[in-house]
Design a protein around this motif. Structure first.
Motif, PDB file in Angstrom:
ATOM      1  N   ASN A  15       0.669  -1.176  -0.107  1.00 53.54           N
ATOM      2  CA  ASN A  15       0.087  -0.027   0.031  1.00 53.54           C
ATOM      3  C   ASN A  15       0.912   1.132  -0.286  1.00 53.54           C
ATOM      4  N   ASP A  16       2.047   1.108   0.436  1.00 47.91           N
ATOM      5  CA  ASP A  16       2.858   2.163   0.602  1.00 47.91           C
ATOM      6  C   ASP A  16       3.626   2.599  -0.689  1.00 47.91           C
ATOM      7  N   HIS A  17       3.161   1.766  -1.697  1.00 45.62           N
ATOM      8  CA  HIS A  17       3.799   1.934  -3.128  1.00 45.62           C
ATOM      9  C   HIS A  17       2.729   2.161  -4.010  1.00 45.62           C
ATOM     10  N   VAL A  18       1.637   1.206  -4.075  1.00 40.39           N
ATOM     11  CA  VAL A  18       0.439   1.411  -4.772  1.00 40.39           C
ATOM     12  C   VAL A  18      -0.206   2.930  -4.560  1.00 40.39           C
ATOM     13  N   GLY A  19      -0.340   3.296  -3.301  1.00 39.77           N
ATOM     14  CA  GLY A  19      -0.688   4.697  -2.799  1.00 39.77           C
ATOM     15  C   GLY A  19      -1.995   5.051  -3.414  1.00 39.77           C
ATOM     16  N   ASP A  20      -1.821   6.182  -4.245  1.00 44.51           N
ATOM     17  CA  ASP A  20      -3.040   6.632  -4.675  1.00 44.51           C
ATOM     18  C   ASP A  20      -3.283   6.361  -6.208  1.00 44.51           C
ATOM     19  N   THR A  21      -2.764   5.252  -6.582  1.00 38.80           N
ATOM     20  CA  THR A  21      -2.846   4.922  -8.103  1.00 38.80           C
ATOM     21  C   THR A  21      -4.416   4.798  -8.676  1.00 38.80           C
ATOM     22  N   ILE A  22      -5.140   4.260  -7.967  1.00 35.09           N
ATOM     23  CA  ILE A  22      -6.577   4.009  -8.500  1.00 35.09           C
ATOM     24  C   ILE A  22      -6.984   5.428  -8.789  1.00 35.09           C
ATOM     25  N   GLU A  23      -7.075   6.292  -7.670  1.00 38.16           N
ATOM     26  CA  GLU A  23      -7.685   7.585  -7.845  1.00 38.16           C
ATOM     27  C   GLU A  23      -6.943   8.282  -9.113  1.00 38.16           C
ATOM     28  N   LEU A  24      -5.702   8.329  -9.117  1.00 44.27           N
ATOM     29  CA  LEU A  24      -4.798   9.180 -10.083  1.00 44.27           C
ATOM     30  C   LEU A  24      -5.331   8.673 -11.388  1.00 44.27           C
ATOM     31  N   ALA A  25      -5.236   7.085 -11.557  1.00 43.39           N
ATOM     32  CA  ALA A  25      -5.312   6.712 -12.836  1.00 43.39           C
ATOM     33  C   ALA A  25      -6.778   7.016 -13.390  1.00 43.39           C
ATOM     34  N   LYS A  26      -7.722   6.967 -12.681  1.00 38.74           N
ATOM     35  CA  LYS A  26      -9.188   7.315 -12.901  1.00 38.74           C
ATOM     36  C   LYS A  26      -9.744   8.874 -13.247  1.00 38.74           C
TER      37      LYS A  26
ATOM     38  N   GLN B 101      -2.326   5.544 -17.965  1.00 39.34           N
ATOM     39  CA  GLN B 101      -2.138   3.904 -17.958  1.00 39.34           C
ATOM     40  C   GLN B 101      -1.301   3.641 -16.963  1.00 39.34           C
ATOM     41  N   VAL B 102      -1.543   2.714 -16.127  1.00 42.67           N
ATOM     42  CA  VAL B 102      -0.611   1.803 -15.237  1.00 42.67           C
ATOM     43  C   VAL B 102       0.115   0.718 -15.636  1.00 42.67           C
ATOM     44  N   VAL B 103       1.241   0.556 -15.521  1.00 43.33           N
ATOM     45  CA  VAL B 103       2.239  -0.807 -15.608  1.00 43.33           C
ATOM     46  C   VAL B 103       2.572  -1.240 -14.444  1.00 43.33           C
ATOM     47  N   ALA B 104       2.244  -2.705 -14.196  1.00 47.29           N
ATOM     48  CA  ALA B 104       2.526  -3.192 -12.936  1.00 47.29           C
ATOM     49  C   ALA B 104       2.808  -4.802 -13.369  1.00 47.29           C
ATOM     50  N   THR B 105       3.062  -5.479 -12.428  1.00 45.04           N
ATOM     51  CA  THR B 105       3.330  -6.634 -12.586  1.00 45.04           C
ATOM     52  C   THR B 105       1.870  -7.439 -12.639  1.00 45.04           C
ATOM     53  N   VAL B 106       2.030  -8.400 -13.241  1.00 40.17           N
ATOM     54  CA  VAL B 106       0.585  -9.060 -14.184  1.00 40.17           C
ATOM     55  C   VAL B 106      -0.433  -9.180 -13.018  1.00 40.17           C
ATOM     56  N   GLU B 107      -0.083  -9.671 -11.694  1.00 41.19           N
ATOM     57  CA  GLU B 107      -1.271 -10.197 -10.850  1.00 41.19           C
ATOM     58  C   GLU B 107      -1.649  -8.780 -10.231  1.00 41.19           C
ATOM     59  N   LEU B 108      -0.926  -7.695  -9.933  1.00 40.70           N
ATOM     60  CA  LEU B 108      -1.128  -6.381  -9.510  1.00 40.70           C
ATOM     61  C   LEU B 108      -1.959  -5.809 -10.413  1.00 40.70           C
ATOM     62  N   ALA B 109      -1.474  -5.927 -11.853  1.00 40.52           N
ATOM     63  CA  ALA B 109      -2.428  -5.164 -12.734  1.00 40.52           C
ATOM     64  C   ALA B 109      -3.686  -5.787 -13.239  1.00 40.52           C
ATOM     65  N   ASN B 110      -3.803  -7.011 -12.779  1.00 40.13           N
ATOM     66  CA  ASN B 110      -5.192  -7.683 -13.073  1.00 40.13           C
ATOM     67  C   ASN B 110      -6.202  -6.998 -11.897  1.00 40.13           C
ATOM     68  N   TYR B 111      -5.637  -7.031 -10.601  1.00 39.91           N
ATOM     69  CA  TYR B 111      -6.386  -6.580  -9.531  1.00 39.91           C
ATOM     70  C   TYR B 111      -6.600  -5.160  -9.990  1.00 39.91           C
ATOM     71  N   LEU B 112      -5.905  -4.295 -10.302  1.00 42.22           N
ATOM     72  CA  LEU B 112      -6.218  -2.704 -10.620  1.00 42.22           C
ATOM     73  C   LEU B 112      -7.150  -2.779 -11.819  1.00 42.22           C
ATOM     74  N   GLY B 113      -7.159  -3.651 -12.768  1.00 44.03           N
ATOM     75  CA  GLY B 113      -7.942  -3.570 -13.927  1.00 44.03           C
ATOM     76  C   GLY B 113      -9.539  -4.095 -13.179  1.00 44.03           C
ATOM     77  N   SER B 114      -9.543  -4.914 -12.524  1.00 45.19           N
ATOM     78  CA  SER B 114     -10.817  -5.030 -11.741  1.00 45.19           C
ATOM     79  C   SER B 114     -11.241  -3.796 -11.014  1.00 45.19           C
ATOM     80  N   GLN B 115     -10.491  -2.870 -10.834  1.00 42.18           N
ATOM     81  CA  GLN B 115     -11.056  -1.582 -10.041  1.00 42.18           C
ATOM     82  C   GLN B 115     -11.368  -0.672 -11.194  1.00 42.18           C
ATOM     83  N   GLY B 116     -11.351  -0.922 -12.351  1.00 40.37           N
ATOM     84  CA  GLY B 116     -11.696   0.113 -13.267  1.00 40.37           C
ATOM     85  C   GLY B 116     -10.438   0.753 -14.058  1.00 40.37           C
ATOM     86  N   VAL B 117      -8.946   0.180 -13.715  1.00 42.86           N
ATOM     87  CA  VAL B 117      -7.997   1.015 -14.022  1.00 42.86           C
ATOM     88  C   VAL B 117      -7.683   0.478 -15.505  1.00 42.86           C
TER      89      VAL B 117
END
Length: 226
Positions: free
Chosen positions: A51-62, A67-83
């Motif tokens: 969390n101290d690295h993902v931080g505000d990613t979802i809010e900022l991206a939306k 565009q967010v680039v991350a390792t695949v498992e994290l990217a899949n989770y963020l994609g499920s949140q509309g990112v």
């Protein structure tokens, strides 16, 4: 290209056409000079899922259609949140319109805790090699010292490296200084220290240990031109 540091492990890269944020932990970061509502990134790069690295990613991206680039498992989770997230993995590289991203290994853990306490596995932690405008930047993410840093240094002419020095959760100043010896960057900036009590460090002690690179200790908002 202007590269600035914003407390903990937050790095901003301004190229001619893009604004890139790495590990945008802004809300809750007492050391940062940034305000999430004022940031306008085109791209967000993540080293791992804590969390101290993902931080505000979802809010900022939306809010910015970033565009967010991350390792695949994290990217899949963020994609499920509309990112809009692109999932990569260690050793892989991709040339984007904003620059080239390559994920390297890091030795750490990686999970994201949601507001309701659910723990989401975030895949492997990583470092990031970012290349744009003829320059190479290495963000080590959260990691211990490991021998393959020598390979990263030999195979890449690193202009600027960000390495953690906080100890406890990552390598401390002595191991970080040895990491710099292996990586052989032209310039190094210490990160991931003083945010929380367990990682209190004097960065000047790290600077005194480094003999083969210029050490630039940046306050939040401090920048380097490449």
């Amino acid at each position: 290209m202007q590269i600035s540091y914003h407390g903990h492990s937050v790095v901003k890269i301004q190229t001619g056409n893009h604004t890139i944020l790495i590990d945008p932990f802004i809300t809750g970061n007492e050391l940062t000079d940034l305000k999430a509502a004022e940031e306008k990134p085109d791209v967000i790069l993540l080293t791992h899922a804590h969390n101290d690295h993902v931080g505000d990613t979802i809010e900022l991206a939306k809010n910015n259609d970033a565009q967010v680039v991350a390792t695949v498992e994290l990217a899949n989770y963020l994609g499920s949140q509309g990112v809009n997230a692109v999932g990569m993995n260690l050793g892989g590289s991709k040339e984007f319109d904003f620059g080239t991203v390559k994920y390297t290994k890091a030795f750490h853990s990686s999970s994201f805790t949601t507001e309701d306490g659910q723990v989401i596995y975030g895949g492997m932690p990583a470092g990031i090699l970012f290349k744009a405008e003829g320059k190479t930047i290495y963000h080590a993410g959260d990691t211990e010292l490991f021998g393959d840093m020598e390979l990263i240094g030999k195979r890449n002419s690193i202009d600027l490296a960000f390495v953690p020095i906080g100890d406890f959760f990552t390598m401390g100043p002595e191991d970080a200084a040895y990491a710099v010896e292996l990586l052989q960057p032209k310039t190094v900036v210490p990160v991931h220290y003083n945010t929380f009590p367990p990682i209190k460090q004097d960065p000047s002690a790290f600077k005194d240990l480094v003999k083969n690179a210029e050490v630039n200790i940046l306050e939040a908002g401090g920048s380097i031109e490449l």
